[in-house]
Design a protein around this motif. Sequence first.
Motif, mmCIF file in Angstrom:
data_model
loop_
_atom_site.group_PDB
_atom_site.id
_atom_site.type_symbol
_atom_site.label_atom_id
_atom_site.label_comp_id
_atom_site.label_asym_id
_atom_site.label_seq_id
_atom_site.Cartn_x
_atom_site.Cartn_y
_atom_site.Cartn_z
ATOM 1 N N LEU A 24 3.077 -2.804 7.267
ATOM 2 C CA LEU A 24 3.784 -2.181 6.148
ATOM 3 C C LEU A 24 2.945 -1.084 5.510
ATOM 4 O O LEU A 24 2.798 -1.020 4.291
ATOM 5 C CB LEU A 24 4.180 -3.245 5.122
ATOM 6 C CG LEU A 24 5.184 -4.280 5.615
ATOM 7 C CD1 LEU A 24 5.546 -5.256 4.508
ATOM 8 C CD2 LEU A 24 6.449 -3.608 6.159
ATOM 9 N N THR A 25 2.408 -0.209 6.311
ATOM 10 C CA THR A 25 1.668 0.934 5.797
ATOM 11 C C THR A 25 1.483 1.962 6.901
ATOM 12 O O THR A 25 1.499 1.631 8.101
ATOM 13 C CB THR A 25 0.296 0.513 5.235
ATOM 14 O OG1 THR A 25 -0.308 1.636 4.556
ATOM 15 C CG2 THR A 25 -0.634 0.039 6.325
ATOM 16 N N GLY A 26 1.338 3.216 6.499
ATOM 17 C CA GLY A 26 0.952 4.298 7.401
ATOM 18 C C GLY A 26 1.797 4.434 8.650
ATOM 19 O O GLY A 26 3.017 4.229 8.657
ATOM 20 N N ASP A 29 0.845 -1.196 0.000
ATOM 21 C CA ASP A 29 0.000 0.000 0.000
ATOM 22 C C ASP A 29 0.884 1.251 0.000
ATOM 23 O O ASP A 29 0.950 1.994 0.980
ATOM 24 C CB ASP A 29 -0.917 -0.032 1.231
ATOM 25 C CG ASP A 29 -1.867 1.153 1.278
ATOM 26 O OD1 ASP A 29 -2.087 1.790 0.221
ATOM 27 O OD2 ASP A 29 -2.372 1.449 2.375
ATOM 28 N N LEU A 30 1.559 1.474 -1.116
ATOM 29 C CA LEU A 30 2.534 2.563 -1.193
ATOM 30 C C LEU A 30 1.897 3.940 -1.058
ATOM 31 O O LEU A 30 2.550 4.886 -0.604
ATOM 32 C CB LEU A 30 3.305 2.464 -2.513
ATOM 33 C CG LEU A 30 4.122 1.180 -2.731
ATOM 34 C CD1 LEU A 30 4.772 1.194 -4.105
ATOM 35 C CD2 LEU A 30 5.175 1.003 -1.644
ATOM 36 N N GLN A 31 0.642 4.052 -1.441
ATOM 37 C CA GLN A 31 -0.047 5.338 -1.360
ATOM 38 C C GLN A 31 -0.047 5.873 0.074
ATOM 39 O O GLN A 31 0.029 7.089 0.306
ATOM 40 C CB GLN A 31 -1.492 5.198 -1.856
ATOM 41 C CG GLN A 31 -2.297 6.489 -1.839
ATOM 42 C CD GLN A 31 -1.752 7.533 -2.811
ATOM 43 O OE1 GLN A 31 -1.531 7.231 -3.980
ATOM 44 N NE2 GLN A 31 -1.511 8.744 -2.324
ATOM 45 N N HIS A 32 -0.128 4.960 1.044
ATOM 46 C CA HIS A 32 -0.243 5.369 2.441
ATOM 47 C C HIS A 32 1.036 5.155 3.240
ATOM 48 O O HIS A 32 0.995 5.156 4.469
ATOM 49 C CB HIS A 32 -1.422 4.635 3.094
ATOM 50 C CG HIS A 32 -2.741 4.978 2.480
ATOM 51 N ND1 HIS A 32 -3.383 4.151 1.589
ATOM 52 C CD2 HIS A 32 -3.511 6.092 2.597
ATOM 53 C CE1 HIS A 32 -4.511 4.721 1.192
ATOM 54 N NE2 HIS A 32 -4.614 5.888 1.789
ATOM 55 N N TRP A 33 2.148 4.979 2.552
ATOM 56 C CA TRP A 33 3.409 4.892 3.271
ATOM 57 C C TRP A 33 3.751 6.257 3.862
ATOM 58 O O TRP A 33 3.454 7.307 3.247
ATOM 59 C CB TRP A 33 4.532 4.433 2.339
ATOM 60 C CG TRP A 33 4.612 2.933 2.256
ATOM 61 C CD1 TRP A 33 3.584 2.054 2.404
ATOM 62 C CD2 TRP A 33 5.774 2.149 2.005
ATOM 63 N NE1 TRP A 33 4.025 0.759 2.261
ATOM 64 C CE2 TRP A 33 5.363 0.783 2.011
ATOM 65 C CE3 TRP A 33 7.105 2.440 1.776
ATOM 66 C CZ2 TRP A 33 6.249 -0.266 1.803
ATOM 67 C CZ3 TRP A 33 7.996 1.391 1.550
ATOM 68 C CH2 TRP A 33 7.568 0.056 1.572
ATOM 69 N N ILE A 67 4.141 2.606 -8.860
ATOM 70 C CA ILE A 67 4.248 3.656 -7.849
ATOM 71 C C ILE A 67 3.126 4.667 -8.035
ATOM 72 O O ILE A 67 2.864 5.116 -9.164
ATOM 73 C CB ILE A 67 5.607 4.377 -7.969
ATOM 74 C CG1 ILE A 67 6.751 3.366 -7.786
ATOM 75 C CG2 ILE A 67 5.725 5.498 -6.943
ATOM 76 C CD1 ILE A 67 8.095 3.919 -8.205
ATOM 77 N N PRO A 68 2.433 5.047 -6.966
ATOM 78 C CA PRO A 68 1.406 6.089 -7.080
ATOM 79 C C PRO A 68 2.009 7.379 -7.633
ATOM 80 O O PRO A 68 3.127 7.760 -7.268
ATOM 81 C CB PRO A 68 0.928 6.267 -5.630
ATOM 82 C CG PRO A 68 1.280 4.991 -4.939
ATOM 83 C CD PRO A 68 2.538 4.505 -5.593
ATOM 84 N N SER A 69 1.282 8.028 -8.503
ATOM 85 C CA SER A 69 1.807 9.231 -9.158
ATOM 86 C C SER A 69 2.122 10.350 -8.171
ATOM 87 O O SER A 69 2.950 11.225 -8.462
ATOM 88 C CB SER A 69 0.793 9.738 -10.195
ATOM 89 O OG SER A 69 -0.455 10.018 -9.570
ATOM 90 N N SER A 70 1.507 10.300 -7.003
ATOM 91 C CA SER A 70 1.715 11.365 -6.018
ATOM 92 C C SER A 70 3.001 11.194 -5.211
ATOM 93 O O SER A 70 3.379 12.085 -4.449
ATOM 94 C CB SER A 70 0.527 11.407 -5.047
ATOM 95 O OG SER A 70 0.419 10.177 -4.336
ATOM 96 N N ARG A 71 3.685 10.047 -5.381
ATOM 97 C CA ARG A 71 4.838 9.759 -4.521
ATOM 98 C C ARG A 71 6.155 10.006 -5.243
ATOM 99 O O ARG A 71 6.614 9.189 -6.041
ATOM 100 C CB ARG A 71 4.783 8.314 -4.017
ATOM 101 C CG ARG A 71 3.555 7.967 -3.183
ATOM 102 C CD ARG A 71 3.409 8.870 -1.962
ATOM 103 N NE ARG A 71 4.516 8.754 -1.053
ATOM 104 C CZ ARG A 71 4.466 8.113 0.118
ATOM 105 N NH1 ARG A 71 3.333 7.549 0.502
ATOM 106 N NH2 ARG A 71 5.521 8.073 0.904
ATOM 107 N N SER A 72 6.790 11.132 -4.936
ATOM 108 C CA SER A 72 8.101 11.440 -5.505
ATOM 109 C C SER A 72 9.229 10.856 -4.670
ATOM 110 O O SER A 72 10.402 10.946 -5.044
ATOM 111 C CB SER A 72 8.286 12.956 -5.617
ATOM 112 O OG SER A 72 8.195 13.561 -4.337
ATOM 113 N N ASP A 73 8.869 10.254 -3.519
ATOM 114 C CA ASP A 73 9.877 9.686 -2.625
ATOM 115 C C ASP A 73 10.018 8.172 -2.821
ATOM 116 O O ASP A 73 10.603 7.482 -1.980
ATOM 117 C CB ASP A 73 9.538 9.987 -1.166
ATOM 118 C CG ASP A 73 8.202 9.383 -0.738
ATOM 119 O OD1 ASP A 73 7.318 9.234 -1.616
ATOM 120 O OD2 ASP A 73 8.030 9.062 0.450
#
Length: 362
Positions: A322-324, A222-226, A240-246
């Motif tokens: 493995l999230t949030g 759940d990479l969006q909520h990492w 990778i979610p488009s919002s995550r530059s990290d």
Amino acid sequence: MMHLCFSITAHGNGHGAISCAVINRLMTHYPKVKISVMTRLSRDYIASRLSADFDYYPLGSDFGMLMHSAIEVDIVNSRDKYQQLYERWQDEVDKEKQLLKKIKPDILISNISPISLDAAHQLHIKTASVAPFNWAQIYQAYCLDGQEKSQAVFQKMQSVYQATNQVFKPLPFVPLDDGREIAIASINDQPKADLSSLLTSLPKGTTKIGLVALGGMPFPLDLQHWPIIDGLHWLVDQDIPSSRSDISQINELSQSFLQLVASCNFIITKPGYGTYCEIATIAKYKKIRVMSLLRPDWPETPYLNRFLTERVPFVEVAERQLTGDALKEVLEKLMSKDFPATLPCEDGAMQLIERLEGLKES
């Protein structure tokens, strides 16, 4: 010229990593030895690990265990597939015998297909196995029950493994305690970092690198909520979610997996031989910290986890962590752990080739 054939199971990449480390040592110390590789692992993967030429044969029936995920064994279907393999055992052996007759190796080194070993035995080719366990041990843990069918499968595998000329067990291994296994040091290639080059591919301000390494099997996260942590950049093997530059995709980087292991500060992995031993070889730099997924049913887990806990800051995590905020808490816990005293990692691959019967004759 001596000719060695390596049969490598396609159950994940760890067995390939072990075998390729042995082959690389052989190529260095015995450059005239001819190497053949028989496996369902891709040629590209094998080539990425080897430093010289080899012959490649995409053949093999060894599936190890069927998996629901990187950490969950599909017990029912694995038992059924082994029963099907047992029923056509000689047909599968004959396929490999046909190849072995053609290429004529002096030694068959299996990691750890019983079919390959049986094919070599029937052709009177010298055999060795090299792995921290064999599939009979794993089958016994998951599939062996009171049914006559499962007993027959287990006994067949046992008889083949017991007929093997040399049984090498690299540390950390699941012991057989039968007096036949040859204990050697861990086997793996030495990861070498190229951190400056890697950082040019990552965002400015990156000070820490996290790597997700779960053994080549799909494991959606759940990479969006990492959690977003200042200076920490993650390397993953999925979309990778488009919002995550990290977060960056491993396949888009120009570095090998081994280079990424050597460059990272955190690694999320699972109990598995290859990556654990690669981490252990760079523990002396006191840089890498490890999160490993809970895998209590896997027979290797206690041996692997004890081995790595002695060498690096280490925590076990459940998939739900493995999230949030849960992942953030794990990272904070991991950061609070001190690095243990450095333990030596001897070269098990070199120990193996020094003891491999017949090699010195080349």
